[in-house]
Structures are given as C-alpha cells and as structure tokens.
Scaffold this motif. Structure first.
Motif, PDB file in Angstrom:
ATOM      1  N   ASP A   1      -7.442  -1.708   2.078  1.00 29.32           N
ATOM      2  CA  ASP A   1      -6.939  -0.505   1.375  1.00 29.32           C
ATOM      3  C   ASP A   1      -7.276  -0.513  -0.116  1.00 29.32           C
ATOM      4  N   ARG A   2      -7.699  -1.692  -0.571  1.00 35.53           N
ATOM      5  CA  ARG A   2      -7.745  -1.869  -2.024  1.00 35.53           C
ATOM      6  C   ARG A   2      -8.662  -0.871  -2.729  1.00 35.53           C
ATOM      7  N   LYS A   3      -9.830  -0.591  -2.122  1.00 37.68           N
ATOM      8  CA  LYS A   3     -10.791   0.296  -2.789  1.00 37.68           C
ATOM      9  C   LYS A   3     -10.205   1.708  -2.924  1.00 37.68           C
ATOM     10  N   ARG A   4      -9.650   2.180  -1.798  1.00 34.95           N
ATOM     11  CA  ARG A   4      -9.118   3.548  -1.779  1.00 34.95           C
ATOM     12  C   ARG A   4      -7.968   3.706  -2.794  1.00 34.95           C
ATOM     13  N   ILE A   5      -7.054   2.718  -2.718  1.00 35.05           N
ATOM     14  CA  ILE A   5      -5.899   2.798  -3.622  1.00 35.05           C
ATOM     15  C   ILE A   5      -6.366   2.678  -5.082  1.00 35.05           C
TER      16      ILE A   5
ATOM     17  N   GLU B   1       1.388   4.160  -2.841  1.00 32.39           N
ATOM     18  CA  GLU B   1       1.084   5.570  -2.527  1.00 32.39           C
ATOM     19  C   GLU B   1       2.294   6.448  -2.776  1.00 32.39           C
TER      20      GLU B   1
ATOM     21  N   GLU C   1      -9.187   3.487  -6.388  1.00 25.07           N
ATOM     22  CA  GLU C   1      -9.817   4.730  -6.854  1.00 25.07           C
ATOM     23  C   GLU C   1      -8.758   5.768  -7.205  1.00 25.07           C
ATOM     24  N   ARG C   2      -7.711   5.787  -6.368  1.00 24.21           N
ATOM     25  CA  ARG C   2      -6.680   6.798  -6.624  1.00 24.21           C
ATOM     26  C   ARG C   2      -5.934   6.504  -7.945  1.00 24.21           C
TER      27      ARG C   2
ATOM     28  N   THR D   1       0.838  -1.203   0.000  1.00 21.86           N
ATOM     29  CA  THR D   1       0.000   0.000   0.000  1.00 21.86           C
ATOM     30  C   THR D   1       0.868   1.246   0.000  1.00 21.86           C
TER      31      THR D   1
END
Ligand code: FA5
Length: 351
Positions: free
Chosen positions: A59-63, A8, A65-66, A4
């Motif tokens: 974390d997968r959804k947030r990452i 990022e 989307e980014r 993650t």
C-alpha cells in the motif's frame, strides 16, 4: 486499526476545511498558524505521516502519493493566500494617505557650538569679568594695521610671501597692500587710532598664516587683549594674566613669563601656564616640562602709540595675544589641531 486504514481515514477527514481557514486568515501570521496546524510538528498531516512506516509495502506507494498530493495541495493553497495577503497589504499602502498624523513628531537633531567657539566664549567671559570690552576687527586687513604701524620693519620675515596671504581687494585705498590678517594685534592699531585712553579691550577672531602641520593650521584663532592708561605697568599685565589663568584652569594654576621678542612690545614675553592636565609634574601634552606656552605679550612699544596718535610720554599699556586652538587642545585632549577644522560629525559630537 490497520495503519493503511488509519491514514486513509485521517486523510479523508482532513477534507478541504483548511481552504476556508486559510481564506479567513487576515494576516500573514494567522495564515502561517493555520498551516502549522496541518504541517507543523504536531500538525494533523504530520501525525498521519508518522504511521507511514507501518503501512504494508503493497500500500505504501499509493498512500505515499496521496499524502504527497495533500501536502502539495496545502502548500499551493497557502502560497496563493499568502500572495493575496501581500497584494492586499500593498494595495492598502498605495491607497492610504501618505502620512500618519497620529505618529509622534520627529525632533530635528540639534547642533551645538564648535569647540573653538566654546573656548572663545569662556575666554571672553573671563576678560569681561575683569573689565575688558569685546571688539572685533576685519579678517582682510591693510598692511599698515597688520605690520607697519605695529613697528614691523619692512623686511621682517613675517611679512614674507612664505608666511602671509597677500590678497587683492577691490576698493582698497590706492597703493595700499591688503592681506588676510596674520594676528589679532591689528585690532590694537584700529582701536588705539580711534579711541582715547583709557581702554581695556579683548578681540577674538580668525587669523591666517602659511602654516600646516599637527600643531599649526593655515587658519586659526587668537584672542588679543590690551589695556591702555596712565601708569600701566608690567605688574598689571602679570596680575591680569594670573587671574585669567586661575579662572580658566582653576586655582593654583601658575604663570611664567619668559623674555621674548615682538616688534610691537618692549619688553616682550612669552607666557607659560603650569600644565592643567598633570598639575606641573610633566605629561605627554606638556612634553614632560610641566608648562604650556599659550601666549605672547609685553608693554606696548612707544612707536606703536605714536603711530596711533597716542602720546607715549603720558600713556603706557600692555598687550597680549593667545592662540585659542592650543588652549582648546589642552582642555579637550585633542592630539591633532587639524581635527578641529575637518568638520567630521563623529569628532564634533564629542563636545
Ligand atoms: C603673535 O601672533 C602676537 N601677535 C602675539 C602678541 C600679541 C604678542 C600682543 C605681544 C603682544 P605668535 O606668532 O607667537 O604671536 O602667535 C601667538 C599664538 O598663536 C602662539 O602662541 C600659538 O599658540 C598660536 N599660533 C601661532 N601660529 C599658529 C598656527 N599656525 N596654528 C595654530 N596656532 C598658532
């Protein structure tokens, strides 16, 4: 490093430098190269994405989307710059001079002579070498030159409406009938009426008959030849024709005379040449006979001399008339005469 965190950081360092790189790309190719640096197989964003599988589910959804947002931003910037480049190119085209003086010139396509003209040129060249002069006659003729003075009887089938194009011509002598000449023999009458012997003349040109099939066209070409002097004999005719045949189709070409009838000669003959394609052994062109009929000929009839004001007691002469299309078809292997007159560039370009 945690996947993650690694993604990022990669996305953070990614920043917005690509905007400057896109703006600096001055061609479409340069722009596409810049995009490939990010989104191509080995591109920075692609490398980051490879880690996605290892990112914890939380974390997968947030990452994800980014990453998608970054991709979309890159695509949008790319599209915008591409549109701008196209618009610039178009504007340059519109304001540029309409021509480029530095380009090489374009040579105009050159035409060439028609196959019938090529054969006529060759025939005339051969007869010039044999001492004949070239004379041309008109295509619209008086009946008397085309038929009457050549001793055609008034009811001869060739003079029929079926065979002949009769035409009305303004300014023709009163009572005279006019037609599109059916053969070049009319030139015999014209020239013998205005010259005194000796004379040796060839006359090429178009002639017209009501014919139309694969070997007969309503318009075709003949070359007429005649030699008038004291003491001209059939042997002279044979000699000239034999020399002509050998020059046209090569040494060893044979000629054969067969008795035939034309009103304006006596005796008359048809002349066959040994087939140039199979050397006499028989082929498709000569229909298996080894011979090709190419012309009509004979000794000029005393009556024709009289009609032209020449004394037949003192003068003799021979005449012949050959069909040019038949020779051209034989020389070039053309199966249908009509191809010669359709003017299809794909046909004409082959000569
Ligand atoms: C004559 O036209 C005579 N004037 C020839 C002649 C001249 C004989 C001098 C004696 C002395 P004929 O109709 O056969 O003859 O035509 C001569 C040649 O023209 C033929 O051998 C043939 O090759 C060609 N021919 C005739 N009709 C056509 C046609 N419709 N299309 C193409 N070629 C043709």
């Amino acid at each position: 490093m945690e996947p993650t965190q690694a993604i990022e950081e990669a996305l953070d360092s990614f920043g917005r430098q690509y905007l400057a790189a896109f703006a600096a790309a001055s061609t479409e190719q340069a722009l596409r190269d810049e995009r490939a640096q990010l989104l191509g197989k080995k591109g920075a964003l692609t490398e980051a994405l490879k880690l996605m599988g290892k990112v914890p589910a939380a974390d997968r959804k947030r990452i994800g989307e980014r990453v998608n947002a970054e991709k979309a931003a890159v695509d949008a910037a790319f599209d915008e710059r591409l549109r701008a480049l196209h618009a610039e190119a178009r504007a340059r085209e519109l304001t540029a001079r309409p021509y480029d003086l530095s380009l090489p010139g374009r040579a105009p396509a050159r035409g060439h002579r028609h196959p019938i003209s090529l054969v006529i040129d060759d025939l005339l060249g051969i007869f010039r070498d044999l001492g004949f002069v070239v004379v041309e006659g008109p295509l619209v003729e008086l009946e008397e030159n085309n038929f009457t003075k050549l001793a055609f009887p008034p009811d001869h089938p060739a003079t029929d409406m079926q065979d002949t194009f009769w035409v009305d011509v303004a300014g023709a002598p009163p009572g005279a009938r006019t037609l599109l000449r059916t053969h070049t023999s009319s030139v015999q009458v014209r020239e013998m009426s205005r010259r005194t012997p000796p004379m040796a003349i060839v006359s090429p040109g178009a002639v017209f008959r009501r014919d139309d099939d694969a070997t007969h066209s309503p318009m075709f070409h003949q070359v007429e030849g005649f030699l008038v002097d004291r003491g001209v004999s059939m042997a002279d005719l044979r000699g000239v024709l034999a020399a002509f045949a050998e020059r046209l189709f090569g040494p060893g070409t044979k000629t054969r005379l067969r008795p035939s009838y034309f009103p304006f000669v006596e005796p008359g003959a048809e002349v066959d040449l040994s087939c140039a394609l199979c050397a006499g052994s028989g082929c498709r062109v000569c229909k298996g006979t080894g011979w090709l009929e190419v012309l009509g000929c004979g000794m000029i009839h005393p009556e024709v001399f009289t009609h032209c004001g020449i004394d037949p007691e003192e003068t003799t002469g021979f005449a012949f008339g050959l069909g040019v299309e038949r020779l051209a078809m034989m020389r070039y292997g053309v199966p249908d005469l009509r191809l010669m007159f359709e003017n299809d560039p794909r046909f004409l370009a082959q000569f």
